[in-house]
Design an enzyme around this catalytic site. Structure first.
Site, PDB file in Angstrom:
ATOM      1  N   LYS A  28       0.813  -1.226   0.000  1.00 51.03           N
ATOM      2  CA  LYS A  28       0.000   0.000   0.000  1.00 51.03           C
ATOM      3  C   LYS A  28       0.845   1.274   0.000  1.00 51.03           C
ATOM      4  CE  LYS A  28      -2.888  -1.371   3.383  1.00 51.03           C
ATOM      5  NZ  LYS A  28      -3.078  -2.813   3.260  1.00 51.03           N
ATOM      6  N   THR A  29       1.897   1.281   0.805  1.00 51.51           N
ATOM      7  CA  THR A  29       2.723   2.494   0.909  1.00 51.51           C
ATOM      8  C   THR A  29       3.370   2.817  -0.436  1.00 51.51           C
ATOM      9  OG1 THR A  29       3.167   1.978   3.218  1.00 51.51           O
ATOM     10  CG2 THR A  29       4.608   3.580   2.178  1.00 51.51           C
ATOM     11  N   ASP A  60      -4.415   7.295   2.370  1.00 49.48           N
ATOM     12  CA  ASP A  60      -3.993   5.932   2.675  1.00 49.48           C
ATOM     13  C   ASP A  60      -4.912   5.341   3.749  1.00 49.48           C
ATOM     14  OD1 ASP A  60      -2.392   3.679   2.554  1.00 49.48           O
ATOM     15  OD2 ASP A  60      -0.972   4.421   4.049  1.00 49.48           O
ATOM     16  N   GLU A  61      -5.030   4.017   3.781  1.00 46.55           N
ATOM     17  CA  GLU A  61      -5.850   3.316   4.788  1.00 46.55           C
ATOM     18  C   GLU A  61      -7.260   3.908   4.852  1.00 46.55           C
ATOM     19  OE1 GLU A  61      -4.793   0.652   5.950  1.00 46.55           O
ATOM     20  OE2 GLU A  61      -2.651   0.709   6.352  1.00 46.55           O
ATOM     21  N   GLN A  93      -9.609  -5.179   6.057  1.00 45.97           N
ATOM     22  CA  GLN A  93      -8.785  -4.865   7.219  1.00 45.97           C
ATOM     23  C   GLN A  93      -9.348  -3.692   8.023  1.00 45.97           C
ATOM     24  OE1 GLN A  93      -4.341  -5.396   6.837  1.00 45.97           O
ATOM     25  NE2 GLN A  93      -4.823  -5.317   4.648  1.00 45.97           N
ATOM     26  N   ARG A 128      -0.556 -11.426   9.157  1.00 49.67           N
ATOM     27  CA  ARG A 128       0.723 -10.907   9.687  1.00 49.67           C
ATOM     28  C   ARG A 128       1.834 -11.934   9.481  1.00 49.67           C
ATOM     29  NH1 ARG A 128      -0.302  -6.693   8.582  1.00 49.67           N
ATOM     30  NH2 ARG A 128      -2.221  -7.620   7.794  1.00 49.67           N
TER      31      ARG A 128
END
Length: 654
Positions: free
Chosen positions: A17-18, A200-201, A231, A587
């Protein structure tokens, strides 16, 4: 490469994502778009810094860089320029959670609230939720006494905050939105400034953040959002997954791009994650895949009870260490909440395995830091009565409850700040000579240091002088029983001085107000995003989001814990619980262990436990069920022993 118009990027776990935000920022600049007209917003200082660093590497030359910021930092920057339009002064203070609790307790005491059973923290949670949902004070359920109490206290809380020229963290967002809605000329100015917006997010945005982004995007609709509805796990603090699910409705004609390739985990782990999350009804269809191969199956173990579960996890960690000689830092134990850490801490201590618990007490919550920060806050904002009350008796000055009550009553009767009342202490009827002298002396001290800090020269040195002048080190030595504790507190104080020195060295135009802002936002945004330090990481599902570990243990996977009994009754709550489990699974990079117990002690009683319904959703072909004691053939035992001894020699040699 989609530059103009709305864009939704559904980025699954481990899909990068980043990199999406940073690469798109660099591409926009390469297309000739002015860097200063680009705004990228995220939720944590860590993510914002990482994005800035990456963009700097990609784009070498620019005059005015793009703004890459958290929501709170961006709104704070806007309010520092514009807040006078809302009736505040620009030198406002930001109250953290403990400040808010203290303020609300004072209000409860002042109005002699009839119900003593309500905790200030619970009322604050209701108030915060109401703010983020735009709920008016009267919009409460008559069947909920806590909501009724919150409705009574809400307006008083807001009035008191404003009288103190203070904002809480919710206000940073809410007041910026109010500013834009009530002053269209200000909104238009910022729309002209930020013509390309990225978030973002996006699945973690609440109602206020959503309205803020939509308003700022305006008619140009040059809005790009990145997120993963699977998420979205922060519903309890106002995050609304509907913001990402309804993006196409809100922005008709939006382009949608799905990132489904996972670069983190092996195939069986992703099969488990996909098998679980597909059972949610409200989600956008996607399925994670990888080119890394299947890897190990997901290991599931039923332990007898809580202690047995923790002992097995401790043993398995030791076995993995001996088998593969991996670093302890590569292992995480993930549980529902930190209240479940105790047996695992005991099991790891018994085996002398180092560990870190993520989510403990924040550095900024230490008494000595709160005391020194109170001095700095009242120096920066003379209207900050709450921090003056804290500073008044740190160290003790003979200003007891009766004296402080007299000073507070006088300030209210004259409609002046408490600090002004301290300056007039000798004139207050009934206030003894000694407390009056102490109050006047504190006023003089604050006034003198206000002039020193306004010069913005060597603020760290000024803070050291203040510590010496009020004999704070002697005070710390006196109040802590052991020299070791006092020494740790001294180290914290030195660290605080060092933090202001570091701030002065990196900020081009340092100020006390700027340092306090940086400290407040760090406390809000970074205290919850720390990864474990040395050793095994013990961490909750919520804190683990955004992190990754080669080996993961998900423990306590039982009904009433996951899903939590309070959430399982409603479909919406059950789906968020499933997303929580999905986050835990994703994770894991190489190995995943999931445990549950046959019995668990609850409320002091040993009660039967039942495996979480989510375990049944994992495809059987991705699972490997473990016995409490695994049986090996003699040949396997011999090979295993040789491997372990070889690793022991390597460890000792290291």
């Amino acid at each position: 490469m989609h530059t103009d118009g709305p864009l939704l990027i559904l980025a699954g776990a481990g899909s990068g994502k980043t990199r999406v935000i940073t690469t798109r920022t660099a591409y926009l600049i390469q297309c000739g778009i002015k860097p200063g007209s680009i705004l990228a917003v995220t939720f944590t200082n860590k993510a914002a810094k990482e994005m800035k660093d990456r963009v700097k590497v990609m784009v070498k030359d620019w005059n005015k860089p793009p703004v890459i910021s958290t929501f709170h930092s961006l709104c704070l920057r806007i309010l520092r320029r514009e807040i006078e339009l809302l009736g505040y002064r620009k030198d406002f203070t930001i109250y953290d959670t403990s400040d808010q609790v203290s303020l609300l307790r004072n209000i409860l005491s002042d109005i002699k609230f009839y119900n003593k059973s309500f905790k200030a923290e619970a009322i604050l949670e209701k108030i915060s939720r109401a703010k983020n949902d735009f709920a008016p004070a009267a919009a409460v359920s008559p069947d909920d006494p806590l909501e009724e109490a919150s409705a009574v206290l809400y307006p008083r809380y807001l009035e008191t905050l404003k009288a103190l020229n203070a904002l809480d963290f919710d206000d940073l967002l809410l007041l910026t939105l109010k500013l834009f809605r009530e002053h269209p000329d200000v909104l238009e100015r910022y729309r002209e400034r930020f013509k390309y917006i990225m978030v973002d997010e996006y699945q973690d945005t609440n109602s206020v953040q959503y309205a803020f982004v939509k308003l700022l995007a305006g008619a140009s609709r040059n809005l790009c959002v990145v997120g993963d509805d699977d998420q979205s796990i922060y519903g309890w603090r106002g995050a609304n997954p509907g913001n990402i699910l309804d993006f196409e409705k809100d922005f008709p004609g939006a382009m949608i791009v799905k990132l489904e390739q996972n670069y983190r985990s092996f195939g069986y782990i992703l099969a488990a994650a996909n098998g679980v999350i597909k059972n949610n009804r409200k989600r956008m269809e996607k399925s994670l895949w990888t080119e890394r191969g299947d890897g190990q199956k997901v290991n599931v173990l039923k332990a007898h009870d809580t202690e047995d579960e923790a002992e097995w996890v401790g043993d398995r960690i030791m076995t993995i260490k001996l088998e593969r000689n991996i670093a302890y830092e590569e292992v995480a134990v993930i549980y529902r909440a930190n209240i479940f850490s105790r047996p695992f801490e005991e099991a790891l201590r018994k085996r002398r395995i180092p560990y870190s618990v993520v989510g403990g007490t924040s550095y900024f919550e230490n008494r000595e830091i709160k005391d020194l920060a109170a001095y700095l806050k009242i120096i920066a904002n003379p209207s900050d009565d709450l921090d003056l009350l804290r500073a008044a008796n740190a160290p003790k000055r003979g200003l007891g409850p009766a004296a402080l009550t007299a000073l507070s009553d006088f300030s209210r009767s004259k409609s002046i700040s408490l600090l002004d009342a301290f300056s007039m202490a000798p004139e207050i009827p009934g206030l003894g000579q000694k407390p009056a002298s102490s109050a006047r002396g504190l006023f003089m001290l604050i006034s003198r240091y206000r002039e020193i800090f306004l010069k913005k020269k060597d603020m760290a040195g000024a803070l050291m002088n203040l510590i010496d002048e009020i004999n704070y080190r002697d005070y710390i030595t006196d109040i802590y029983a052991t020299p070791e504790t006092a020494f740790r507190k001294m180290e914290n104080m030195d660290g605080f001085v060092q933090s202001i020195r570091h701030y002065e060295s990196v900020d081009p135009s340092p100020s006390l107000q700027g340092f306090l802002e940086a400290m407040a936002l760090t406390d809000l945004l970074e205290a919850k995003e720390e990864k474990g330090g040395w050793g095994i990481t013990l961490i909750s599902f919520h804190s683990a989001k955004g992190l990754e570990f080669p080996v993961v243990f998900i423990v306590g996977t039982e009904e009433d814990i996951l899903p939590h009994r309070k959430s399982a009754a409603l479909q919406e709550g059950l789906e968020e619980e499933r997303r929580l489990f999905y986050v835990g699974i994703t994770r894991a990079m190489h190995e995943l262990y999931i445990t549950y117990t046959d019995h668990r002690t609850k409320y002091g009683k040993d009660t039967p436990s039942f495996p979480s319904r989510f375990l049944e959703e994992i495809p059987q072909e991705a699972l490997r069920k473990l016995d409490r004691i695994e049986k090996l053939s003699p040949e396997e035992e011999e090979l295993y022993a040789k491997k372990c001894f070889a690793n022991i020699r390597a460890i000792i040699g290291k």
